[in-house]
Design a protein around this motif. Structure first.
Motif, PDB file in Angstrom:
ATOM      1  N   ASN A 120       0.802  -1.225   0.000  1.00 45.21           N
ATOM      2  CA  ASN A 120       0.000   0.000   0.000  1.00 45.21           C
ATOM      3  C   ASN A 120       0.838   1.280   0.000  1.00 45.21           C
ATOM      4  O   ASN A 120       0.298   2.374   0.156  1.00 45.21           O
ATOM      5  CB  ASN A 120      -0.958  -0.001   1.195  1.00 45.21           C
ATOM      6  CG  ASN A 120      -2.001  -1.077   1.073  1.00 45.21           C
ATOM      7  OD1 ASN A 120      -2.458  -1.394  -0.023  1.00 45.21           O
ATOM      8  ND2 ASN A 120      -2.385  -1.668   2.189  1.00 45.21           N
ATOM      9  N   GLY A 121       2.163   1.122  -0.119  1.00 46.83           N
ATOM     10  CA  GLY A 121       3.039   2.290  -0.163  1.00 46.83           C
ATOM     11  C   GLY A 121       3.092   3.066   1.137  1.00 46.83           C
ATOM     12  O   GLY A 121       3.337   4.269   1.129  1.00 46.83           O
ATOM     13  N   GLN A 122       2.875   2.393   2.271  1.00 50.96           N
ATOM     14  CA  GLN A 122       2.847   3.071   3.573  1.00 50.96           C
ATOM     15  C   GLN A 122       4.127   2.910   4.380  1.00 50.96           C
ATOM     16  O   GLN A 122       4.200   3.374   5.505  1.00 50.96           O
ATOM     17  CB  GLN A 122       1.676   2.542   4.388  1.00 50.96           C
ATOM     18  CG  GLN A 122       0.335   2.834   3.764  1.00 50.96           C
ATOM     19  CD  GLN A 122      -0.783   2.174   4.525  1.00 50.96           C
ATOM     20  OE1 GLN A 122      -0.738   0.963   4.781  1.00 50.96           O
ATOM     21  NE2 GLN A 122      -1.782   2.954   4.896  1.00 50.96           N
ATOM     22  N   LEU A 123       5.135   2.266   3.822  1.00 48.68           N
ATOM     23  CA  LEU A 123       6.408   2.078   4.520  1.00 48.68           C
ATOM     24  C   LEU A 123       7.293   3.271   4.187  1.00 48.68           C
ATOM     25  O   LEU A 123       7.720   3.454   3.042  1.00 48.68           O
ATOM     26  CB  LEU A 123       7.060   0.767   4.080  1.00 48.68           C
ATOM     27  CG  LEU A 123       8.221   0.252   4.901  1.00 48.68           C
ATOM     28  CD1 LEU A 123       7.780  -0.027   6.336  1.00 48.68           C
ATOM     29  CD2 LEU A 123       8.780  -1.003   4.278  1.00 48.68           C
ATOM     30  N   GLU A 124       7.560   4.113   5.187  1.00 44.92           N
ATOM     31  CA  GLU A 124       8.366   5.317   4.974  1.00 44.92           C
ATOM     32  C   GLU A 124       9.854   4.967   4.962  1.00 44.92           C
ATOM     33  O   GLU A 124      10.280   4.002   5.583  1.00 44.92           O
ATOM     34  CB  GLU A 124       8.080   6.334   6.073  1.00 44.92           C
ATOM     35  CG  GLU A 124       6.645   6.831   6.059  1.00 44.92           C
ATOM     36  CD  GLU A 124       6.385   7.832   7.157  1.00 44.92           C
ATOM     37  OE1 GLU A 124       7.336   8.510   7.593  1.00 44.92           O
ATOM     38  OE2 GLU A 124       5.226   7.929   7.583  1.00 44.92           O
ATOM     39  N   ASP A 125      10.630   5.781   4.266  1.00 44.35           N
ATOM     40  CA  ASP A 125      12.083   5.583   4.165  1.00 44.35           C
ATOM     41  C   ASP A 125      12.409   4.150   3.741  1.00 44.35           C
ATOM     42  O   ASP A 125      13.364   3.546   4.237  1.00 44.35           O
ATOM     43  CB  ASP A 125      12.785   5.931   5.481  1.00 44.35           C
ATOM     44  CG  ASP A 125      12.572   7.381   5.889  1.00 44.35           C
ATOM     45  OD1 ASP A 125      12.546   8.245   4.993  1.00 44.35           O
ATOM     46  OD2 ASP A 125      12.419   7.645   7.092  1.00 44.35           O
ATOM     47  N   LYS A 126      11.612   3.616   2.837  1.00 45.16           N
ATOM     48  CA  LYS A 126      11.757   2.215   2.402  1.00 45.16           C
ATOM     49  C   LYS A 126      13.112   1.982   1.747  1.00 45.16           C
ATOM     50  O   LYS A 126      13.572   2.787   0.951  1.00 45.16           O
ATOM     51  CB  LYS A 126      10.635   1.861   1.436  1.00 45.16           C
ATOM     52  CG  LYS A 126      10.665   0.414   0.989  1.00 45.16           C
ATOM     53  CD  LYS A 126       9.444   0.046   0.185  1.00 45.16           C
ATOM     54  CE  LYS A 126       9.627   0.473  -1.235  1.00 45.16           C
ATOM     55  NZ  LYS A 126       8.557  -0.008  -2.118  1.00 45.16           N
ATOM     56  N   GLU A 127      13.717   0.875   2.142  1.00 40.00           N
ATOM     57  CA  GLU A 127      14.979   0.449   1.544  1.00 40.00           C
ATOM     58  C   GLU A 127      14.826  -0.965   1.007  1.00 40.00           C
ATOM     59  O   GLU A 127      14.113  -1.781   1.592  1.00 40.00           O
ATOM     60  CB  GLU A 127      16.106   0.451   2.575  1.00 40.00           C
ATOM     61  CG  GLU A 127      16.526   1.825   3.033  1.00 40.00           C
ATOM     62  CD  GLU A 127      17.775   1.768   3.890  1.00 40.00           C
ATOM     63  OE1 GLU A 127      18.831   1.362   3.363  1.00 40.00           O
ATOM     64  OE2 GLU A 127      17.678   2.093   5.071  1.00 40.00           O
ATOM     65  N   PHE A 128      15.505  -1.222  -0.083  1.00 37.18           N
ATOM     66  CA  PHE A 128      15.558  -2.556  -0.658  1.00 37.18           C
ATOM     67  C   PHE A 128      17.010  -2.995  -0.562  1.00 37.18           C
ATOM     68  O   PHE A 128      17.892  -2.377  -1.163  1.00 37.18           O
ATOM     69  CB  PHE A 128      15.090  -2.535  -2.114  1.00 37.18           C
ATOM     70  CG  PHE A 128      15.149  -3.865  -2.771  1.00 37.18           C
ATOM     71  CD1 PHE A 128      14.117  -4.777  -2.593  1.00 37.18           C
ATOM     72  CD2 PHE A 128      16.228  -4.220  -3.550  1.00 37.18           C
ATOM     73  CE1 PHE A 128      14.170  -6.025  -3.201  1.00 37.18           C
ATOM     74  CE2 PHE A 128      16.292  -5.458  -4.154  1.00 37.18           C
ATOM     75  CZ  PHE A 128      15.257  -6.362  -3.982  1.00 37.18           C
ATOM     76  N   LEU A 129      17.259  -4.025   0.233  1.00 37.07           N
ATOM     77  CA  LEU A 129      18.625  -4.506   0.455  1.00 37.07           C
ATOM     78  C   LEU A 129      18.775  -5.858  -0.226  1.00 37.07           C
ATOM     79  O   LEU A 129      18.103  -6.824   0.136  1.00 37.07           O
ATOM     80  CB  LEU A 129      18.904  -4.617   1.951  1.00 37.07           C
ATOM     81  CG  LEU A 129      18.613  -3.349   2.772  1.00 37.07           C
ATOM     82  CD1 LEU A 129      18.728  -3.633   4.253  1.00 37.07           C
ATOM     83  CD2 LEU A 129      19.544  -2.220   2.356  1.00 37.07           C
ATOM     84  N   GLU A 130      19.647  -5.922  -1.212  1.00 39.21           N
ATOM     85  CA  GLU A 130      19.814  -7.149  -1.987  1.00 39.21           C
ATOM     86  C   GLU A 130      20.834  -8.066  -1.328  1.00 39.21           C
ATOM     87  O   GLU A 130      21.932  -7.645  -0.977  1.00 39.21           O
ATOM     88  CB  GLU A 130      20.255  -6.812  -3.409  1.00 39.21           C
ATOM     89  CG  GLU A 130      20.170  -7.984  -4.335  1.00 39.21           C
ATOM     90  CD  GLU A 130      20.330  -7.595  -5.791  1.00 39.21           C
ATOM     91  OE1 GLU A 130      20.529  -8.511  -6.592  1.00 39.21           O
ATOM     92  OE2 GLU A 130      20.264  -6.405  -6.117  1.00 39.21           O
ATOM     93  N   GLY A 131      20.449  -9.325  -1.152  1.00 42.30           N
ATOM     94  CA  GLY A 131      21.334 -10.330  -0.601  1.00 42.30           C
ATOM     95  C   GLY A 131      21.667 -11.389  -1.631  1.00 42.30           C
ATOM     96  O   GLY A 131      21.220 -11.315  -2.779  1.00 42.30           O
ATOM     97  N   ASN A 132      22.428 -12.391  -1.234  1.00 39.07           N
ATOM     98  CA  ASN A 132      22.814 -13.459  -2.149  1.00 39.07           C
ATOM     99  C   ASN A 132      21.658 -14.399  -2.471  1.00 39.07           C
ATOM    100  O   ASN A 132      21.452 -14.766  -3.625  1.00 39.07           O
ATOM    101  CB  ASN A 132      23.984 -14.268  -1.576  1.00 39.07           C
ATOM    102  CG  ASN A 132      25.254 -13.449  -1.521  1.00 39.07           C
ATOM    103  OD1 ASN A 132      25.472 -12.575  -2.340  1.00 39.07           O
ATOM    104  ND2 ASN A 132      26.082 -13.714  -0.537  1.00 39.07           N
ATOM    105  N   THR A 133      20.909 -14.803  -1.457  1.00 34.65           N
ATOM    106  CA  THR A 133      19.835 -15.778  -1.666  1.00 34.65           C
ATOM    107  C   THR A 133      18.446 -15.209  -1.427  1.00 34.65           C
ATOM    108  O   THR A 133      17.457 -15.799  -1.847  1.00 34.65           O
ATOM    109  CB  THR A 133      20.022 -17.007  -0.760  1.00 34.65           C
ATOM    110  OG1 THR A 133      20.049 -16.571   0.595  1.00 34.65           O
ATOM    111  CG2 THR A 133      21.313 -17.737  -1.087  1.00 34.65           C
ATOM    112  N   ALA A 134      18.359 -14.088  -0.725  1.00 37.73           N
ATOM    113  CA  ALA A 134      17.079 -13.432  -0.448  1.00 37.73           C
ATOM    114  C   ALA A 134      17.348 -11.937  -0.311  1.00 37.73           C
ATOM    115  O   ALA A 134      18.493 -11.505  -0.208  1.00 37.73           O
ATOM    116  CB  ALA A 134      16.444 -13.986   0.825  1.00 37.73           C
TER     117      ALA A 134
END
Length: 84
Positions: free
Chosen positions: A29-43
């Protein structure tokens, strides 16, 4: 558009206010403020600030055919999510 599906592990933190289901809803719903996407090796991790000011995150599987599996989610510090 990414579609999120729940894993069998999803029930682990259901008794907590912020769990994989409630955090997934914030993300969708786009309600997470200061959202970050952290890329890992398996997840990967999607984390940020919930409407009540606490830091939360979900662990999601790598995207396959537009789908990501939500493994788990809970309240934890930004530093925690960055270390996963």
């Amino acid at each position: 558009m990414t579609i999120f599906k729940n894993s069998n592990h999803i029930n682990k933190h259901l008794q907590e206010k912020w769990n994989a289901l409630t955090i997934r809803e914030l993300v969708e719903n786009g309600q997470l403020e200061d959202k970050e996407f952290l890329e890992g090796n398996t997840a990967d991790v999607i984390c940020g600030v919930a409407p009540d000011g606490v830091y939360v995150g979900i662990v999601v599987g790598k995207e396959k055919d537009g789908v990501r599996i939500v493994v788990t989610g809970f309240e934890a510090s930004k530093e925690y999510w960055e270390s996963v």
